[in-house]
Design an enzyme around this catalytic site. Structure first.
Site, mmCIF file in Angstrom:
data_model
loop_
_atom_site.group_PDB
_atom_site.id
_atom_site.type_symbol
_atom_site.label_atom_id
_atom_site.label_comp_id
_atom_site.label_asym_id
_atom_site.label_seq_id
_atom_site.Cartn_x
_atom_site.Cartn_y
_atom_site.Cartn_z
ATOM 1 N N ASP A 157 0.791 -1.227 0.000
ATOM 2 C CA ASP A 157 0.000 0.000 0.000
ATOM 3 C C ASP A 157 0.825 1.279 0.000
ATOM 4 O OD1 ASP A 157 -2.479 -1.242 -0.139
ATOM 5 O OD2 ASP A 157 -2.613 -1.490 2.032
ATOM 6 N N TYR A 215 -9.924 -0.727 3.154
ATOM 7 C CA TYR A 215 -9.349 -0.746 4.498
ATOM 8 C C TYR A 215 -8.985 0.651 4.979
ATOM 9 C CZ TYR A 215 -8.877 -5.486 6.266
ATOM 10 O OH TYR A 215 -9.142 -6.714 6.824
#
Length: 727
Positions: A370, A458
């Site tokens: 990420d 998320y």
């Protein structure tokens, strides 16, 4: 009324950071084949920008300064500096005809000795910017001198991997499927309206597949948002497109799940107001509001925009497009001498690795990195007052660069606040048997630095919590939505024995796929200076010689100083316990112990993937929980500088293969926290927060308890509040 083009551009600029892995609203009247190339706008606050009013404050607090003046060598680039970098690059001969897309633009920090030698009032070191630009499939690394207005260094990266994705990349990828007859036919065949389609762009990873080599590719997957804002719970399973980002064409079209039902929208909503309408109000009575008030105001200050001072701590704080937030020059005041002593030169989350455990064609590639693929700073959202941060929080913005070199602001992306939750700093009460009546206790108040990133489904919350006893607690918390898989089953009793479930059912027709989260932190510890050593203090069982004692065994601590990187590769083992110290061998206490800090592990799991599995090769730094390397300013990102579609040839694991000396040197400690996530029904439709943490704790750093002289609270110190109702 705005036309389709302007409406879509505005929607993208607002919604981009809300739906990164990344989603886009496609109006029913919009079709990309009829639309010119988008150049999305960046939202940069001006005097005409809408102002969100904060709730009234009971206590006066400091607000962030509006000045763009640089006060510290580590201050981030200002909006004016980012604009100047863009102008310099446009006049740079290789880019005069056309400025290539900028994928990263940040402060090129001065050399570490320069920063350590600098004191307030000294002239600032030259200001430079580090730029990653992509042109003709090649990554250009540039250092721009803002003072001279010249490009000081320029190289073209020859290794694997590409820089982080830009908004333009994602917009381009999301346009491509809607120009495909196959895609439109599949949507209609599934009984879904185009106006209800919400798409995201998962990163592709790297698997050595011929059709994906030497080109930037990305996946596009879609959902049905009819009847809910939580479209993640309604996947169009089996529909996956591989898109060439630069050529804007579909490389591979997969449509294998038309027979899988789209999960229902009922019970998926999570927004305040919508939930009450859906489930009613017959649940437990709500909690009464609670708040910590500070009649005298907060005890911390933020000087010159970035230098935080609180109790015995002082450190530099800034937003970063990739790491999210960076703590630098963390120093704590010695209660004996009053001097500020160095603890950590720089600390930040270096990479996040999130592999999903499903080998199917529409899932195997979901092994996200990420920070390096998307960026924790550019995906950070404005924090929600009173909910993300308490009433008396101080907020800090991030200033970043868009792909055309213009600045934009991520407002309120970091907050600072003091926390008191009834915890105890230290206490002791003496038993009446001793004849001495003693009841001593001290409250624990801490300072929290917080940010939250919304990386698609998320949400990651990062806290750096400073305590007056010298401890730093680093927390990483997870919330948001599961990445789910559509399934033809509504109950476990309907699942055939030969059906391979890659996770449990969390709702009807919804599988919560098992996955991991690993977060690796870069911790440049400078304990009383830069020359430090790493010590593995092993706890080992000793057998008691016959006749010596009624005891048969006891435990001793044996110290092992790591000479090279190979000595400091640590896999944590429950039955082989150790403490892990970073010490300054030249700074001894009055008793002869070296000053140090130890990492206190927490939130530990090990990767179970094969070491030669492509995702694990790219993230081999998770093979150990602890690494120690010699300081190198080019080694900051555990997964490498260029992560997107990288092959794992320039990571923390490959650097450490050189087995360089680390004893009595400037060293960096790398620590990884993680969790194996086996989803459950309680994670649906939005996850309660899961928290991981570790501590950096002083060990013989102080001569004694540094908060021995802390004062207790008395009734006269606190305001008297009248309760609305009795217990």
């Amino acid at each position: 009324m705005a036309g389709p083009s302007s409406y879509l551009r505005f929607s993208l600029s607002i919604f981009f950071f809300s739906f990164v892995l990344f989603s886009i609203f496609i109006p029913s009247w919009y079709h990309p084949s009829n639309e010119p190339k988008l150049r999305p706008k960046r939202f940069f606050p001006t005097s005409k920008s809408p102002v969100v009013e904060e709730p009234p404050r009971i206590c006066k607090t400091k607000t962030r300064p509006s000045s763009q003046t640089i006060h510290h060598p580590l201050d981030p680039l200002t909006a004016q500096e980012i604009t100047r970098v863009g102008l310099i690059l446009r006049s740079y001969p290789p880019f005069e005809s056309s400025l290539p897309p900028i994928h990263s633009l940040s402060l090129h920090e001065p050399e570490k000795p320069e920063v350590l030698a600098w004191e307030k009032g000294d002239p600032l070191p030259p200001r430079r910017a580090f730029v990653l630009a992509l042109s003709s499939g090649r990554t250009h690394e540039l250092v721009v001198d803002l003072g001279s207005g010249r490009v000081e260094a320029h190289s073209i990266e020859s290794g694997s991997g590409f820089p982080p994705l830009t908004l333009d990349d994602l917009v381009a990828a999301l346009e491509v499927p809607f120009a495909s007859a196959e895609f439109n036919e599949s949507i209609l065949a599934r009984g879904v309206l185009l106006s209800d389609v919400k798409c995201i762009t998962p990163s592709s990873g790297w698997y050595g597949q011929a059709e994906e080599e030497k080109r930037r590719v990305i996946k596009v997957q879609c959902f049905d948002q009819e009847g809910t804002s939580n479209f993640y719970m309604r996947p169009l399973e089996g529909l996956t497109m591989t898109v060439d980002i630069d050529k804007r064409e579909i490389v591979k079209f997969l449509d294998s799940g038309r027979g899988i039902p789209i999960p229902k929208s009922a019970g998926t909503e999570y927004r305040y107001g919508s939930v009450e309408e859906e489930v009613g109000c017959d649940s437990a009575p709500p909690l009464k509001p609670i708040s910590m008030e500070q009649p005298g105001g907060p005890s911390f200050s933020v000087e010159d925009g970035h230098v935080v001072k609180w109790a015995n701590w002082e450190f530099h704080l800034k937003a970063d497009h990739r790491a999210g937030l960076v703590i630098s020059r963390a120093r704590v005041r010695d209660p004996e001498t009053g001097a500020l002593r160095s603890v950590m030169y720089k600390g930040f989350v270096s990479e996040l690795f999130v592999p999903y455990m499903d080998p199917d064609d529409g899932w195997y590639f979901k092994t996200y990195m990420d920070a390096g693929e998307f960026g924790m700073g550019v995906t950070a959202m404005s924090l929600v007052p009173l909910n993300d941060c308490p009433r008396n929080a101080y907020y800090m913005d991030g200033i970043f660069a868009s792909s055309d070199g213009t600045p934009y602001s991520q407002s309120n992306m970091i907050c600072l606040f003091e926390r008191y939750a009834g915890d105890i700093s230290w206490r002791h009460s003496e038993s009446p048997l001793t004849g001495v009546e003693i009841r001593e206790s001290r409250p624990k108040v801490t300072l929290v630095v917080r940010m939250a990133s919304s990386v698609g489904n998320y949400d990651y919350i990062f806290d750096w919590e400073f305590q007056t006893d010298g401890l730093i607690r680093v927390k990483a918390s997870l919330s948001g939505m599961l990445m789910v898989k559509g399934a033809p089953f509504e109950n476990t009793k309907n699942v055939p024995e030969d059906y391979e479930m890659t996770g449990p059912l969390v709702s009807e027709n919804v599988i919560g796929v098992i996955h991991d989260h690993f977060m690796t932190f870069h911790l440049d510890m400078d304990i009383d200076g830069s020359n430090n050593s790493f010590v593995n203090v092993r706890l080992e069982k000793e057998e008691t010689p016959p006749g010596r004692s009624p005891r048969k065994s006891y435990v001793k601590a044996r110290r092992h100083v790591a000479r090279t990187e190979g000595d400091a590769k640590i896999k944590l083992k429950l039955y082989e316990p150790s403490e892990f110290h970073v010490i300054n061998p030249s700074r001894l206490s009055r008793l002869g112990n070296p000053a140090g800090y130890k990492v206190v592990p927490g939130g530990n799991v090990a990767s179970l993937l094969d070491v030669d599995d492509p995702p694990q090769l790219r993230n081999a730094y998770t093979n150990n929980q602890i690494w120690v390397t010699p300081y190198n300013r080019s080694e900051q990102w555990a997964g490498g500088l260029l992560v997107y579609q990288s092959r794992g040839d320039n990571t923390l694991a490959t650097w450490s293969e050189r087995n360089r000396p680390i004893e009595d040197r400037d060293i960096v400690l790398w620590y990884t926290v993680g969790v194996h996530h086996v989803p459950c029904q309680e994670d649906f439709p939005v996850m309660p927060t899961v928290q991981l943490s570790f501590d950096l704790k002083p060990v013989n750093f102080f001569e004694s308890n540094p908060i021995l002289h802390a004062a207790p609270y008395f009734d006269k110190d606190l305001p008297v509040c009248t309760m609305a109702a009795s217990f």
